[in-house]
Design a protein around this motif. Sequence first.
Motif, PDB file in Angstrom:
ATOM      1  N   LEU A 278       0.837  -1.201   0.000  1.00 21.95           N
ATOM      2  CA  LEU A 278       0.000   0.000   0.000  1.00 21.95           C
ATOM      3  C   LEU A 278       0.872   1.250   0.000  1.00 21.95           C
ATOM      4  N   THR A 279       0.351   2.334  -0.544  1.00 19.66           N
ATOM      5  CA  THR A 279       1.028   3.609  -0.348  1.00 19.66           C
ATOM      6  C   THR A 279       0.879   3.995   1.115  1.00 19.66           C
ATOM      7  N   ARG A 280       1.677   4.930   1.571  1.00 19.47           N
ATOM      8  CA  ARG A 280       1.629   5.290   2.987  1.00 19.47           C
ATOM      9  C   ARG A 280       0.285   5.920   3.364  1.00 19.47           C
ATOM     10  N   VAL A 281      -0.266   6.763   2.485  1.00 18.47           N
ATOM     11  CA  VAL A 281      -1.543   7.374   2.831  1.00 18.47           C
ATOM     12  C   VAL A 281      -2.668   6.343   2.759  1.00 18.47           C
ATOM     13  N   GLU A 282      -2.594   5.372   1.836  1.00 20.64           N
ATOM     14  CA  GLU A 282      -3.571   4.281   1.831  1.00 20.64           C
ATOM     15  C   GLU A 282      -3.508   3.511   3.137  1.00 20.64           C
ATOM     16  N   ALA A 283      -2.292   3.198   3.576  1.00 20.93           N
ATOM     17  CA  ALA A 283      -2.107   2.456   4.818  1.00 20.93           C
ATOM     18  C   ALA A 283      -2.673   3.222   6.013  1.00 20.93           C
ATOM     19  N   TYR A 284      -2.437   4.528   6.034  1.00 20.16           N
ATOM     20  CA  TYR A 284      -2.914   5.375   7.133  1.00 20.16           C
ATOM     21  C   TYR A 284      -4.438   5.390   7.185  1.00 20.16           C
ATOM     22  N   MET A 285      -5.094   5.533   6.029  1.00 27.10           N
ATOM     23  CA  MET A 285      -6.552   5.537   6.007  1.00 27.10           C
ATOM     24  C   MET A 285      -7.111   4.158   6.361  1.00 27.10           C
ATOM     25  N   LEU A 286      -6.460   3.073   5.907  1.00 28.43           N
ATOM     26  CA  LEU A 286      -6.914   1.735   6.275  1.00 28.43           C
ATOM     27  C   LEU A 286      -6.822   1.543   7.788  1.00 28.43           C
ATOM     28  N   CYS A 287      -5.743   2.036   8.403  1.00 27.13           N
ATOM     29  CA  CYS A 287      -5.622   1.955   9.864  1.00 27.13           C
ATOM     30  C   CYS A 287      -6.818   2.605  10.555  1.00 27.13           C
ATOM     31  N   SER A 288      -7.280   3.728  10.019  1.00 22.77           N
ATOM     32  CA  SER A 288      -8.351   4.468  10.668  1.00 22.77           C
ATOM     33  C   SER A 288      -9.664   3.700  10.675  1.00 22.77           C
ATOM     34  N   VAL A 289      -9.874   2.834   9.669  1.00 18.31           N
ATOM     35  CA  VAL A 289     -11.162   2.146   9.576  1.00 18.31           C
ATOM     36  C   VAL A 289     -11.154   0.735  10.152  1.00 18.31           C
ATOM     37  N   CYS A 290      -9.954   0.153  10.440  1.00 19.16           N
ATOM     38  CA  CYS A 290      -9.998  -1.227  10.964  1.00 19.16           C
ATOM     39  C   CYS A 290      -8.942  -1.558  12.014  1.00 19.16           C
ATOM     40  N   MET A 291      -8.002  -0.681  12.286  1.00 20.11           N
ATOM     41  CA  MET A 291      -6.962  -0.958  13.285  1.00 20.11           C
ATOM     42  C   MET A 291      -7.391  -0.426  14.648  1.00 20.11           C
ATOM     43  N   ASP A 292      -7.115  -1.202  15.707  1.00 17.24           N
ATOM     44  CA  ASP A 292      -7.470  -0.805  17.069  1.00 17.24           C
ATOM     45  C   ASP A 292      -6.241  -0.393  17.857  1.00 17.24           C
ATOM     46  N   LEU A 293      -6.353   0.722  18.576  1.00 11.86           N
ATOM     47  CA  LEU A 293      -5.321   1.155  19.519  1.00 11.86           C
ATOM     48  C   LEU A 293      -5.691   0.696  20.921  1.00 11.86           C
ATOM     49  N   ARG A 294      -4.716   0.168  21.639  1.00 11.51           N
ATOM     50  CA  ARG A 294      -4.974  -0.313  23.000  1.00 11.51           C
ATOM     51  C   ARG A 294      -3.840   0.090  23.924  1.00 11.51           C
ATOM     52  N   MET A 295      -4.208   0.362  25.169  1.00  7.74           N
ATOM     53  CA  MET A 295      -3.210   0.668  26.190  1.00  7.74           C
ATOM     54  C   MET A 295      -2.751  -0.662  26.785  1.00  7.74           C
ATOM     55  N   CYS A 296      -1.624  -1.161  26.278  1.00 10.76           N
ATOM     56  CA  CYS A 296      -1.177  -2.493  26.685  1.00 10.76           C
ATOM     57  C   CYS A 296      -0.443  -2.487  28.019  1.00 10.76           C
ATOM     58  N   GLU A 297       0.218  -1.372  28.344  1.00 13.17           N
ATOM     59  CA  GLU A 297       0.998  -1.336  29.589  1.00 13.17           C
ATOM     60  C   GLU A 297       1.142   0.116  30.019  1.00 13.17           C
ATOM     61  N   VAL A 298       0.655   0.432  31.233  1.00  9.21           N
ATOM     62  CA  VAL A 298       0.649   1.831  31.675  1.00  9.21           C
ATOM     63  C   VAL A 298       1.150   2.011  33.109  1.00  9.21           C
ATOM     64  N   VAL A 299       1.780   0.986  33.675  1.00  9.74           N
ATOM     65  CA  VAL A 299       2.166   1.094  35.084  1.00  9.74           C
ATOM     66  C   VAL A 299       3.672   1.081  35.321  1.00  9.74           C
ATOM     67  N   ASP A 300       4.466   0.590  34.389  1.00  9.25           N
ATOM     68  CA  ASP A 300       5.908   0.486  34.602  1.00  9.25           C
ATOM     69  C   ASP A 300       6.603   1.706  34.023  1.00  9.25           C
ATOM     70  N   MET A 301       6.573   2.779  34.783  1.00  9.32           N
ATOM     71  CA  MET A 301       7.148   4.031  34.344  1.00  9.32           C
ATOM     72  C   MET A 301       8.677   3.919  34.314  1.00  9.32           C
ATOM     73  N   PRO A 302       9.337   4.688  33.430  1.00 14.21           N
ATOM     74  CA  PRO A 302       8.799   5.906  32.811  1.00 14.21           C
ATOM     75  C   PRO A 302       8.084   5.694  31.474  1.00 14.21           C
ATOM     76  N   ASN A 303       7.976   4.469  30.959  1.00 15.41           N
ATOM     77  CA  ASN A 303       7.461   4.282  29.607  1.00 15.41           C
ATOM     78  C   ASN A 303       6.066   3.674  29.567  1.00 15.41           C
ATOM     79  N   TYR A 304       5.280   4.103  28.585  1.00 12.08           N
ATOM     80  CA  TYR A 304       4.009   3.487  28.247  1.00 12.08           C
ATOM     81  C   TYR A 304       4.216   2.547  27.063  1.00 12.08           C
ATOM     82  N   ALA A 305       3.377   1.515  26.983  1.00 11.36           N
ATOM     83  CA  ALA A 305       3.358   0.627  25.817  1.00 11.36           C
ATOM     84  C   ALA A 305       1.962   0.691  25.208  1.00 11.36           C
ATOM     85  N   ILE A 306       1.856   1.300  24.032  1.00 17.70           N
ATOM     86  CA  ILE A 306       0.595   1.417  23.316  1.00 17.70           C
ATOM     87  C   ILE A 306       0.624   0.459  22.130  1.00 17.70           C
TER      88      ILE A 306
END
Length: 316
Positions: A278-306
């Motif tokens: 895919l072109t990069r903009v195609e990939a970006y738009m496809l992400c918007s309609v079917c990819m899910d973002l999740r907060m996988c790890e938020v307690v082991d600071m200083p870093n988050y894992a998204i």
Amino acid sequence: MPPQYTIHQRQCHLKWDNSIPPVATVASGSVVNFDCLDASNGQITPSSTVESVATMDFNQVDQVNGPIFVETAEPGDVLEVEFLELETADWGWTANIPGFGVLADAFETPALKIWKIEKDENGQSFTWFKEGKIRIPTAPFCGEIGVAPGAMGAFSTIPPLRTGGNIDTKHVTKGTKIYLPIEVKGALFSVGDGHAAQGDGECCGTAIETPMKVSVRLTVHKDMPHVKEPSFLTPGPLASNFNTGKYYSTLGIDPDIGQAMKKAITYIVDYLESVHGLTRVEAYMLCSVCMDLRMCEVVDMPNYAIGAFLPLSVFV
């Protein structure tokens, strides 16, 4: 049988404002049917080209139909909105809008995808991202669902509020009941922003935007003090249309949660470009309609894992 009411496309407004007169007054338990334009307020049509994105009037977008005055609704009560039917048009659109979206600094050129929504032999509604190669099942929902804020004045429909608004939550599909805290007499409920499909996060800022016919049952509750901001009860299971196979997932690691999110999305775009062509903009738009973002790890600071989760079931 409770009475039913119909609200037409022209019965809409562009701000959350408790001074806007209601277009209908209904009893608690009534069914209201809405005929909603897409989020562009009709500025994008099936024949639109990318020039329509560049010339869009953003003062006219994200309108909502209503408001509906619900009898017996008082400040401190809760409005239950049960989604009975959600019917998309036979088309939709997704755009990369310069200056809008999580990766706006990396995608500065407008782009537009017009989708044709159809049904397969089993009656499942779907649309092709690329004919014969990438197939997106639809899961219709409304991005804008809310009641009027108690504060005086006009508030934008773009951000979500504690009374609802542009919550863009893909799990509020048919059969879901969403609960909204009421701040004004009559609640003043409005709805709009139909989506045929969207990933959690809507990273480029648009889903598959589509006109939508919506049927809801509005019920006032006097005994739900635990509802402080929007809450909802789903019929389950979550994301059933996509959760039929493997996922390719990336993690963004960073002490800044926003940067971690950007990294995770960028790595999925890299994957779609290098592995699926895919072109990069195609990939970006496809992400918007079917990819899910999740907060996988938020307690082991200083870093988050998204995490960014791409369903490989969309590839035919």
